[in-house]
Write an enzyme that holds these catalytic residues in place. Structure first.
Site, PDB file in Angstrom:
ATOM      1  N   ARG A  38       1.006  -1.065   0.077  1.00 41.90           N
ATOM      2  CA  ARG A  38      -0.109   0.066  -0.142  1.00 41.90           C
ATOM      3  C   ARG A  38       0.890   1.078  -0.020  1.00 41.90           C
ATOM      4  O   ARG A  38       2.032   1.260   0.403  1.00 41.90           O
ATOM      5  CB  ARG A  38      -0.828  -0.056   1.280  1.00 41.90           C
ATOM      6  N   HIS A  50      -4.295  -9.286   3.733  1.00 38.13           N
ATOM      7  CA  HIS A  50      -5.575  -9.307   3.926  1.00 38.13           C
ATOM      8  C   HIS A  50      -5.994 -10.489   4.882  1.00 38.13           C
ATOM      9  O   HIS A  50      -5.312 -11.606   4.697  1.00 38.13           O
ATOM     10  CB  HIS A  50      -6.344  -9.981   2.495  1.00 38.13           C
ATOM     11  N   ARG A  85      -0.250  -2.468  -6.881  1.00 40.51           N
ATOM     12  CA  ARG A  85      -0.686  -3.557  -5.903  1.00 40.51           C
ATOM     13  C   ARG A  85      -1.725  -4.256  -6.671  1.00 40.51           C
ATOM     14  O   ARG A  85      -1.587  -5.596  -6.496  1.00 40.51           O
ATOM     15  CB  ARG A  85      -1.559  -2.907  -4.597  1.00 40.51           C
ATOM     16  N   LYS A  98      -2.509  -2.245   8.106  1.00 44.72           N
ATOM     17  CA  LYS A  98      -3.750  -1.785   8.523  1.00 44.72           C
ATOM     18  C   LYS A  98      -3.870  -2.192  10.003  1.00 44.72           C
ATOM     19  O   LYS A  98      -3.663  -3.264  10.247  1.00 44.72           O
ATOM     20  CB  LYS A  98      -4.954  -1.961   7.717  1.00 44.72           C
ATOM     21  N   HIS A 120      -1.843   2.419  -6.122  1.00 48.96           N
ATOM     22  CA  HIS A 120      -2.859   1.016  -5.940  1.00 48.96           C
ATOM     23  C   HIS A 120      -2.832   0.398  -7.095  1.00 48.96           C
ATOM     24  O   HIS A 120      -2.929  -0.961  -6.939  1.00 48.96           O
ATOM     25  CB  HIS A 120      -4.406   1.376  -5.508  1.00 48.96           C
ATOM     26  N   TYR A 164      -6.889 -16.882   7.888  1.00 51.02           N
ATOM     27  CA  TYR A 164      -5.943 -18.070   7.119  1.00 51.02           C
ATOM     28  C   TYR A 164      -4.835 -18.195   8.092  1.00 51.02           C
ATOM     29  O   TYR A 164      -4.201 -17.319   8.572  1.00 51.02           O
ATOM     30  CB  TYR A 164      -5.496 -17.304   5.676  1.00 51.02           C
TER      31      TYR A 164
END
Length: 305
Positions: free
Chosen positions: A151, A273, A250, A175, A247, A282
């Site tokens: 990012r 993510h 990405r 994040k 972005h 995950y």
């Protein structure tokens, strides 16, 4: 992959070849899409067999590939593969009702950014004039964006202590201050080292900015706006008529890896993510495995043989 999925995918492959007379490339693409669904179901839904999967699980899979922000073409092709698989199961009387019948690509609330082809990425990168004062810095930044899917906030806040050159990984703080390890390629390392040795080591660095990797002419860390401007200039220089932002790199990183055959879980992990299911995240993948995925499936690495 579990044996039930493996067995049905083999039957599906035979059906596509004998009954549908599809090309080898199409057969491989369809089977790979079903294998990705199998991985997703096994991780998130206690290993249901393909005959037990309902529209609920398929919709969850579609939401997940939507969250990865793959190109619309890639998403549509993957969904097409899943639908073909369940039409086959109905045709063979293995399931009575087709759970994929009403499956649609996710309706995205915002338009996905343009995807750059690998050729366009190369054009942009190689068009950056290294003879200019900030050329080495800009090349290193865009190489990292494309090599690791960062990012823009992760790029401008990257610190020297987060780069592990010996193993080819970045320790990224994403994040919510969540950390992840992301592999980066040889080209990114090459230009990063040139920037550090030829430019950054000779700068007067402002107090409090000593640890930041990428600095402006005043020796301070770059702003988000500056990254957008650098990219716009690099794109305009080579005449690409697309709306390109940080972005986009990405987005292209994820799309090129998936199109090349990379595991969805690995791409999801590298992007930072979480799983789209609320009950499970995950499992973190082995570092060596992530490195191998980048080496095997990222087009920049394949170029280098």
């Amino acid at each position: 992959m579990s044996k039930p999925w493996d067995s049905y995918i083999k039957q599906f492959r035979h059906y596509l070849k004998i009954e549908r007379s599809l090309s080898d490339n199409s057969i491989e693409a369809y089977c790979r899409d079903v294998q990705r669904l199998a991985e997703f179901v096994e991780l998130n839904f206690q290993g249901l067999s393909p005959l037990e999967v309902s529209s609920k699980e398929l919709q969850a899979f579609v939401r997940m590939i939507g969250e990865l922000e793959l190109s619309e073409f890639t998403q549509a092709r993957m969904i097409s593969g899943i639908k073909a698989f369940y039409r086959f199961l109905v045709y063979e009387d293995l399931v009575k009702k087709d759970p994929a019948q009403l499956l649609e690509a996710p309706r995205l609330g915002r338009k996905l950014p343009d995807t750059l082809s690998f050729h366009e990425i190369n054009q942009i990168l190689e068009g950056i004039p290294l003879g200019e004062a900030q050329g080495h810095r800009n090349r290193a930044m865009l190489e990292l964006l494309y090599s690791s899917g960062l990012r823009v906030s992760e790029l401008i806040n990257l610190k020297k202590s987060q780069i592990f050159e010996d193993i080819g990984f970045l320790r990224i703080v994403g994040k919510g201050n969540k950390e992840r390890l992301v592999p980066f390629g040889k080209d990114a390392l090459k230009y990063l080292k040139i920037y550090q040795e030829e430019v950054r080591n000779h700068q007067n660095i402002a107090r409090g900015h000593e640890e930041y990797v990428f600095l402006n002419r005043r020796g301070k860390k770059l702003s988000r706006v500056m990254i957008f401007m650098i990219i716009k200039e690099a794109v305009d220089r080579v005449g690409i008529q697309k709306n390109v932002s940080p972005h986009t790199f990405r987005h292209s990183f994820a799309t090129h890896l998936i199109e090349g055959g990379a595991d969805l879980r690995a791409v999801q992990e590298m992007l930072g993510h979480e799983s789209i299911t609320t009950t499970e995240i995950y499992t973190h993948l082995d570092r060596d495995y992530l490195r191998q995925v980048l080496t095997d499936f990222h087009p920049r690495n394949q170029k280098n043989g």
